[in-house]
Structure formats: C-alpha cells, structure tokens
Design a protein around this motif. Structure first.
Motif, PDB file in Angstrom:
ATOM      1  N   ARG A   3     -73.197 -36.777  -2.137  1.00  0.00           N
ATOM      2  CA  ARG A   3     -73.990 -35.976  -2.700  1.00  0.00           C
ATOM      3  C   ARG A   3     -73.394 -34.885  -3.584  1.00  0.00           C
ATOM      4  O   ARG A   3     -72.416 -34.267  -3.355  1.00  0.00           O
ATOM      5  CB  ARG A   3     -74.582 -34.918  -1.589  1.00  0.00           C
ATOM      6  N   PRO A   4     -73.686 -34.838  -4.980  1.00  0.00           N
ATOM      7  CA  PRO A   4     -73.349 -33.861  -5.882  1.00  0.00           C
ATOM      8  C   PRO A   4     -73.668 -32.432  -5.874  1.00  0.00           C
ATOM      9  O   PRO A   4     -73.544 -31.748  -6.943  1.00  0.00           O
ATOM     10  CB  PRO A   4     -73.654 -34.573  -7.226  1.00  0.00           C
ATOM     11  N   ASP A   5     -73.870 -31.914  -4.798  1.00  0.00           N
ATOM     12  CA  ASP A   5     -74.142 -30.625  -4.499  1.00  0.00           C
ATOM     13  C   ASP A   5     -73.214 -29.937  -3.519  1.00  0.00           C
ATOM     14  O   ASP A   5     -72.497 -30.535  -2.878  1.00  0.00           O
ATOM     15  CB  ASP A   5     -75.723 -30.481  -4.163  1.00  0.00           C
ATOM     16  N   LEU A   6     -73.081 -28.453  -3.587  1.00  0.00           N
ATOM     17  CA  LEU A   6     -72.380 -27.993  -2.577  1.00  0.00           C
ATOM     18  C   LEU A   6     -72.583 -28.205  -1.203  1.00  0.00           C
ATOM     19  O   LEU A   6     -71.549 -28.365  -0.328  1.00  0.00           O
ATOM     20  CB  LEU A   6     -72.413 -26.491  -3.031  1.00  0.00           C
ATOM     21  N   ASN A   7     -73.684 -28.404  -0.632  1.00  0.00           N
ATOM     22  CA  ASN A   7     -73.842 -28.551   0.776  1.00  0.00           C
ATOM     23  C   ASN A   7     -73.182 -29.721   1.080  1.00  0.00           C
ATOM     24  O   ASN A   7     -73.026 -30.046   2.485  1.00  0.00           O
ATOM     25  CB  ASN A   7     -75.530 -28.575   0.946  1.00  0.00           C
ATOM     26  N   ALA A 264     -54.303 -18.909  -5.231  1.00  0.00           N
ATOM     27  CA  ALA A 264     -55.544 -19.321  -4.255  1.00  0.00           C
ATOM     28  C   ALA A 264     -55.731 -18.518  -3.362  1.00  0.00           C
ATOM     29  O   ALA A 264     -54.695 -18.200  -2.333  1.00  0.00           O
ATOM     30  CB  ALA A 264     -55.476 -20.840  -3.785  1.00  0.00           C
ATOM     31  N   ASN A 265     -56.786 -17.756  -3.177  1.00  0.00           N
ATOM     32  CA  ASN A 265     -56.934 -16.594  -2.040  1.00  0.00           C
ATOM     33  C   ASN A 265     -57.340 -17.332  -0.759  1.00  0.00           C
ATOM     34  O   ASN A 265     -58.372 -17.958  -0.760  1.00  0.00           O
ATOM     35  CB  ASN A 265     -57.898 -15.941  -2.678  1.00  0.00           C
ATOM     36  N   PRO A 266     -56.656 -17.235   0.278  1.00  0.00           N
ATOM     37  CA  PRO A 266     -57.196 -17.711   1.563  1.00  0.00           C
ATOM     38  C   PRO A 266     -58.453 -17.444   1.965  1.00  0.00           C
ATOM     39  O   PRO A 266     -58.922 -18.102   2.881  1.00  0.00           O
ATOM     40  CB  PRO A 266     -56.135 -17.133   2.620  1.00  0.00           C
ATOM     41  N   SER A 267     -59.003 -16.423   1.518  1.00  0.00           N
ATOM     42  CA  SER A 267     -60.372 -15.844   1.665  1.00  0.00           C
ATOM     43  C   SER A 267     -61.482 -16.506   0.981  1.00  0.00           C
ATOM     44  O   SER A 267     -62.747 -16.395   1.571  1.00  0.00           O
ATOM     45  CB  SER A 267     -60.669 -14.412   1.594  1.00  0.00           C
ATOM     46  N   TYR A 268     -61.181 -17.549   0.224  1.00  0.00           N
ATOM     47  CA  TYR A 268     -62.055 -18.248  -0.533  1.00  0.00           C
ATOM     48  C   TYR A 268     -61.909 -19.602  -0.525  1.00  0.00           C
ATOM     49  O   TYR A 268     -61.711 -20.419  -1.372  1.00  0.00           O
ATOM     50  CB  TYR A 268     -61.989 -17.842  -2.102  1.00  0.00           C
ATOM     51  N   GLY A 269     -61.990 -20.228   0.841  1.00  0.00           N
ATOM     52  CA  GLY A 269     -61.897 -21.703   0.963  1.00  0.00           C
ATOM     53  C   GLY A 269     -63.158 -22.306   0.886  1.00  0.00           C
ATOM     54  O   GLY A 269     -64.200 -21.609   0.923  1.00  0.00           O
ATOM     55  N   GLY A 270     -63.031 -23.569   1.195  1.00  0.00           N
ATOM     56  CA  GLY A 270     -64.369 -24.351   1.070  1.00  0.00           C
ATOM     57  C   GLY A 270     -65.117 -24.296  -0.286  1.00  0.00           C
ATOM     58  O   GLY A 270     -64.738 -24.243  -1.315  1.00  0.00           O
ATOM     59  N   THR A 271     -66.342 -23.944   0.015  1.00  0.00           N
ATOM     60  CA  THR A 271     -67.325 -23.875  -1.047  1.00  0.00           C
ATOM     61  C   THR A 271     -67.236 -22.533  -1.982  1.00  0.00           C
ATOM     62  O   THR A 271     -67.600 -22.744  -2.981  1.00  0.00           O
ATOM     63  CB  THR A 271     -68.759 -23.895  -0.708  1.00  0.00           C
ATOM     64  N   ALA A 272     -66.422 -21.868  -1.382  1.00  0.00           N
ATOM     65  CA  ALA A 272     -66.376 -20.351  -2.251  1.00  0.00           C
ATOM     66  C   ALA A 272     -65.386 -20.626  -3.361  1.00  0.00           C
ATOM     67  O   ALA A 272     -65.548 -19.824  -4.298  1.00  0.00           O
ATOM     68  CB  ALA A 272     -65.665 -19.280  -1.096  1.00  0.00           C
ATOM     69  N   ALA A 274     -65.773 -23.207  -5.506  1.00  0.00           N
ATOM     70  CA  ALA A 274     -66.609 -23.536  -6.469  1.00  0.00           C
ATOM     71  C   ALA A 274     -67.557 -22.234  -6.838  1.00  0.00           C
ATOM     72  O   ALA A 274     -67.960 -22.202  -8.052  1.00  0.00           O
ATOM     73  CB  ALA A 274     -67.413 -24.653  -6.050  1.00  0.00           C
ATOM     74  N   GLU A 275     -67.921 -21.621  -5.879  1.00  0.00           N
ATOM     75  CA  GLU A 275     -68.665 -20.220  -6.279  1.00  0.00           C
ATOM     76  C   GLU A 275     -68.014 -19.209  -6.991  1.00  0.00           C
ATOM     77  O   GLU A 275     -68.551 -18.713  -8.202  1.00  0.00           O
ATOM     78  CB  GLU A 275     -69.090 -19.711  -4.950  1.00  0.00           C
ATOM     79  N   GLN A 276     -66.644 -19.152  -6.802  1.00  0.00           N
ATOM     80  CA  GLN A 276     -65.685 -18.107  -7.650  1.00  0.00           C
ATOM     81  C   GLN A 276     -65.676 -18.700  -9.134  1.00  0.00           C
ATOM     82  O   GLN A 276     -65.905 -18.142  -9.983  1.00  0.00           O
ATOM     83  CB  GLN A 276     -64.373 -18.234  -6.867  1.00  0.00           C
ATOM     84  N   ALA A 284     -60.831 -24.659 -10.718  1.00  0.00           N
ATOM     85  CA  ALA A 284     -61.126 -25.299  -9.308  1.00  0.00           C
ATOM     86  C   ALA A 284     -60.896 -26.851  -9.386  1.00  0.00           C
ATOM     87  O   ALA A 284     -61.380 -27.427 -10.142  1.00  0.00           O
ATOM     88  CB  ALA A 284     -62.792 -25.296  -9.247  1.00  0.00           C
ATOM     89  N   TRP A 285     -60.142 -27.068  -8.275  1.00  0.00           N
ATOM     90  CA  TRP A 285     -59.881 -28.614  -8.070  1.00  0.00           C
ATOM     91  C   TRP A 285     -61.167 -29.217  -7.243  1.00  0.00           C
ATOM     92  O   TRP A 285     -61.290 -28.744  -6.194  1.00  0.00           O
ATOM     93  CB  TRP A 285     -58.645 -28.742  -7.524  1.00  0.00           C
ATOM     94  N   GLU A 286     -62.181 -29.984  -7.854  1.00  0.00           N
ATOM     95  CA  GLU A 286     -63.154 -30.626  -6.944  1.00  0.00           C
ATOM     96  C   GLU A 286     -63.356 -31.961  -7.550  1.00  0.00           C
ATOM     97  O   GLU A 286     -62.619 -32.570  -8.553  1.00  0.00           O
ATOM     98  CB  GLU A 286     -64.320 -29.799  -7.804  1.00  0.00           C
ATOM     99  N   GLY A 287     -64.040 -32.634  -6.465  1.00  0.00           N
ATOM    100  CA  GLY A 287     -64.595 -33.808  -7.045  1.00  0.00           C
ATOM    101  C   GLY A 287     -65.517 -34.133  -8.226  1.00  0.00           C
ATOM    102  O   GLY A 287     -66.129 -33.012  -8.586  1.00  0.00           O
ATOM    103  N   ASN A 288     -65.593 -35.153  -8.664  1.00  0.00           N
ATOM    104  CA  ASN A 288     -66.462 -35.323 -10.022  1.00  0.00           C
ATOM    105  C   ASN A 288     -68.069 -35.196  -9.773  1.00  0.00           C
ATOM    106  O   ASN A 288     -68.608 -34.990 -10.565  1.00  0.00           O
ATOM    107  CB  ASN A 288     -66.200 -36.568 -10.967  1.00  0.00           C
ATOM    108  N   TRP A 289     -68.194 -35.032  -8.447  1.00  0.00           N
ATOM    109  CA  TRP A 289     -69.669 -35.039  -8.213  1.00  0.00           C
ATOM    110  C   TRP A 289     -70.052 -33.511  -8.303  1.00  0.00           C
ATOM    111  O   TRP A 289     -71.116 -33.257  -8.096  1.00  0.00           O
ATOM    112  CB  TRP A 289     -69.929 -35.357  -6.686  1.00  0.00           C
ATOM    113  N   SER A 290     -69.161 -32.536  -8.560  1.00  0.00           N
ATOM    114  CA  SER A 290     -69.498 -31.253  -8.874  1.00  0.00           C
ATOM    115  C   SER A 290     -70.082 -30.975 -10.309  1.00  0.00           C
ATOM    116  O   SER A 290     -70.571 -30.023 -10.769  1.00  0.00           O
ATOM    117  CB  SER A 290     -68.307 -30.404  -8.613  1.00  0.00           C
TER     118      SER A 290
END
Length: 452
Positions: A3-7, A264-272, A274-276, A284-290
């Motif tokens: 899925r190319p969404d954050l969920n 990289a702030n430890p408080s902003y892991g996971g989907t945070a 991409a939100e940042q 942001a290091w993310e998969g191309n599905w973003s």
C-alpha cells in the motif's frame, strides 16, 4: 510494496514468516467483478496483496484487461498483506485449491518450494503475448529463475529512496543547477549535507526521518549500504557464511550516527518521519510507495536512490512478481488466460508507475509518458544498481531473515547495542539460519503447521 499510504506501515511491523495464529486474514476488496462475466469463455482466478493506492491502480489495470479481452473473466481477490497471504497461498497450493495466478515478492520465491508449490512459467506462451526475457533487467530476470526455470514474472522493482524537500535544500544551498540535490559520494559529505540542511530547517523539525526503530526499514537500509561496500552473505553454494563483520560495523556506525548526532530525533520514529517531511523536514528515507502520499500533499520535493556514501551506488530493492501457484491439472484455457493477464499487466505498467514503482518491463521506462513522471524519472536509475537480499529460502520481504536480523540493526541504530557486538550477533544469526531446514520443503510445513 502493498500500500502506498502511511497506514501500510502498521503491516510492516507485524508481517511475519510462514505461519499465523487463527484465521488467514482473507479480506476481499470487492471490485464488482467477483461474479463471472456474462458470456465469458474463460475464467482466471487471481489472488493479490494490493490494497490502498496500489489496489486502485491494479483494479484499473484489470478493468482495462477486461475491456480488451471480453472472452476472459478475471475473478480477483485481495488478501491481507504479509504472512496471512503467504500462508493461505501455500495451503491452497498444497491442497490443490490454488488460484490460476498470484503475486509474490520475488525474494520469497526461493523459499516457496518452486516445483511443488509453484509451477514454472511457459516462456514461449509469455512471448506470444509480448513478454520476453530481453525486455527485463538481466539481474532481475536471473533472480526469478530457479533450477533453469522461470518461476516469477517481475512486475516492478520497489526501492528505498532519499526524499528531499527542494524548498529547504534551496535555502541551504544544496540544490544543483538542475534543481536536484547535490551529489554525495562519502559519509562525511552526507553528514555535511545534513548539517547544512539542518540550519535551514524550521524549529521543532528533525533533519531526517530514518525509521530508526523499525526492523524492516533498518534491515533494508543495512542491505543497501552493506552492498555498497561489496559485502557478501554466503558462498556460492550457500553452505558457508561469508558475512564481513568489519564492513557491517561501518554500516552500523553510519546508521547510528544519524541518531547520535541529533539528525534523526528518537521521538519521531515510524510514520512521524514522513509527517515531519510533509511539515518541512528536509529529508526522509522511505520506500517509493510514498510518492503518492507526498504528491497528494503537493510538496516541492525530489527523490533519489539512497546516497552512495561508500562510493558505489546501491539501494535496496524488492519486486512484486506474478507467480503460478501449483495446480495438479494446470493447463488449458485458464492457464493460458493467466499467462495472457500477467503479460498484459506487465506490458501496461504505466498506470502502476503512478504508485511510485519502477516498471520491470524496460521498454516502458523509455516511453515519453514514463519519462515525464516526477520524481520517478529521477530515481529510475535504481534499476541498474539493486541491492537485494541473498537468494536463500529465509529471505524476502518481511521474511524470517528480516525478523531475526532486523532487530539487531535497530539495537545498534538506537544505541542499545554497540555496532561491534551487533555485527557479531548478525553473523551468528546468519549461521543459525543457514543451518535450518526450509519448513516449506516438507508437506506438513507447506500446510502451515511449521514456521519460523
């Protein structure tokens, strides 16, 4: 990937190996095409794992196929991404209840008992429908061949990318005349870029989203940079571990430094992360599905393969691929329809590219329509320097290898283990896995009663 969404990231944290507790998580999307089309001569049953934006793109491609091939009815079902999908597919193949066509991550094919749970493709039949070996990257095609037979037909490669905010980097003086991020060829250059970008970043935002506590992403990043260093995993016979702990330490130290030096702030892991990025974080290091996520946010951004900080280009890559789940009586019109459908989707992957994936069918990459896609046209070069997991039964997307080794990488990146100790644990774990028997080789295991 799925899925190319954050969920989608929730699935990454729970996706497992070969077994699941309870049911199989079957969840059909409902495309309105489950019933046999009136007047269709052939029915092709097709299972996939595409939901979210990927699901909508696949549905659009299937609808186009139906329009162009009214004599073939496609009964498509979407199953839950991850372990439930692979478990149900294995049990269906072992029990002679398999669909005519399925989808798998290419890295999982080696462990899926090719020849017993998967049937080989008829390359002559594929060629009849316009799909030939010469239309694919040689390394990608080679990964799909086992014991001289083609067991997977690649649809795409999906890669880990370095997304960057052009507005922030422009302010920091880090954009070239071509409007793209300045080239980086060493670790020191990379951290200098982070330092300068950080100065131009609004208060309260981290410099880079790294998925520092996610076992899958950290494993994917490790694979990329370890490959840049020329690191190997096993010998050619897959009987000896050749993992280089010195090179591993260099990679682990590099990943750790992002957190240790505050980028990289430890408080902003996971989907945070991409939100940042959406809120103004420069990287942001993310998969191309973003790509669809950031497109929807209407950001001024670019995307490039992970930086070649160790001197050689390599970015982690996987591939969605079509497979033929084993059928005792495979053949006839349904089998021919499966070949025709898979070839059609592979050749018409322009729609699929909109989800950020790089089409595996190389003629598509040279079309004017694809070359106009942004930022896809910036990272399409990743096709030429794919960093993939070793071709062993326990590898593959969110598979046993990622489950066992990924947390070790996380422990080093987050600072709970020293890189040297983590590298030794990684090598020890690889040795243990290599000594294990593939649970998919036995009939009982194939029926889902054994796992990782």
């Amino acid at each position: 990937m799925g899925r190319p969404d954050l969920n989608r990231r929730h699935f990454l944290t729970v996706a497992g190996g070969l077994t699941v507790a309870g049911g199989f998580g079957f969840a059909a999307l409902g495309t309105g095409a489950d019933a046999l089309a009136s007047g269709a001569d052939t029915r092709v049953r097709y299972w996939n794992l595409f939901s979210g934006g990927d699901g909508y793109n696949m549905i659009a491609m299937l609808d186009s196929f139906r329009e162009d091939n009214p004599g073939i009815d496609v009964k498509d079902s979407t199953l839950q991404w991850g372990s439930p999908f692979y478990t149900k597919l294995a049990m269906a193949a072992a029990g002679n209840r398999a669909p005519d066509l399925g989808v798998m991550h290419l890295g999982r094919v080696t462990g899926f008992s090719p020849g017993r749970l998967l049937d080989p493709w008829d390359v002559g039949l594929l060629a009849r429908y316009g799909v030939r070996e010469e239309d694919f990257d040689p390394a990608l095609w080679k990964r799909a061949v086992i014991d001289g037979k083609l067991y997977a037909l690649p649809l795409d490669i999906h890669v880990q990318l370095c997304f960057y905010r052009k507005d922030v980097l422009r302010k920091a003086g880090l954009l070239g005349d071509d409007g793209r991020m300045v080239p980086v060829t060493s670790t020191e250059e990379w951290f200098e870029v982070l330092k300068e970008a950080g100065k131009a970043t609004a208060k309260g935002l981290q410099t880079i989203g790294l998925w520092h506590s996610d076992q899958n992403f950290q494993w994917w990043f490790f694979v990329a940079f370890y490959t840049q260093l020329g690191g190997t995993w096993f010998d050619d016979a897959d009987t000896e571990v050749t993992f280089d702990t010195d090179k591993a330490v260099r990679v682990l130290e590099f990943l750790r430094r992002h957190v240790a030096e505050g980028y990289a702030n430890p408080s902003y892991g996971g989907t945070a992360g991409a939100e940042q990025f959406v809120n103004g974080s420069p990287f942001a290091w993310e998969g191309n599905w973003s790509v669809p996520v950031f497109d929807t946010a209407k950001l001024d951004y670019g995307a490039t393969p992970l930086p070649p900080v160790f001197g050689t280009r390599a970015t982690h890559a996987e591939s969605h691929s079509f497979v033929l789940p084993h059928q005792a009586d495979r053949g006839g019109a349904a089998n021919e329809g499966a070949h025709r459908l898979a070839a059609y989707v592979v050749r018409h992957a322009r729609q699929w590219a909109a989800g950020g994936h790089i089409p595996a069918h190389t003629p598509t990459l040279s079309t004017a329509a694809y070359r106009k896609l942004q930022p896809q046209n910036e990272y399409v070069s990743a096709m030429d320097h794919q960093a993939t997991e070793p071709k062993v039964w326990f590898a593959g997307s969110t598979g046993i290898l990622a489950q066992r080794v990924g947390p070790i990488v996380v422990s080093s990146t987050t600072g709970s283990a020293k890189p040297e100790a983590a590298a030794r644990r990684m090598k020890s774990t690889l040795t243990e896995l290599l000594a294990m028997k593939n649970p998919m080789d036995g009939r009982t295991a194939a029926q889902g009663k054994a796992g990782a």
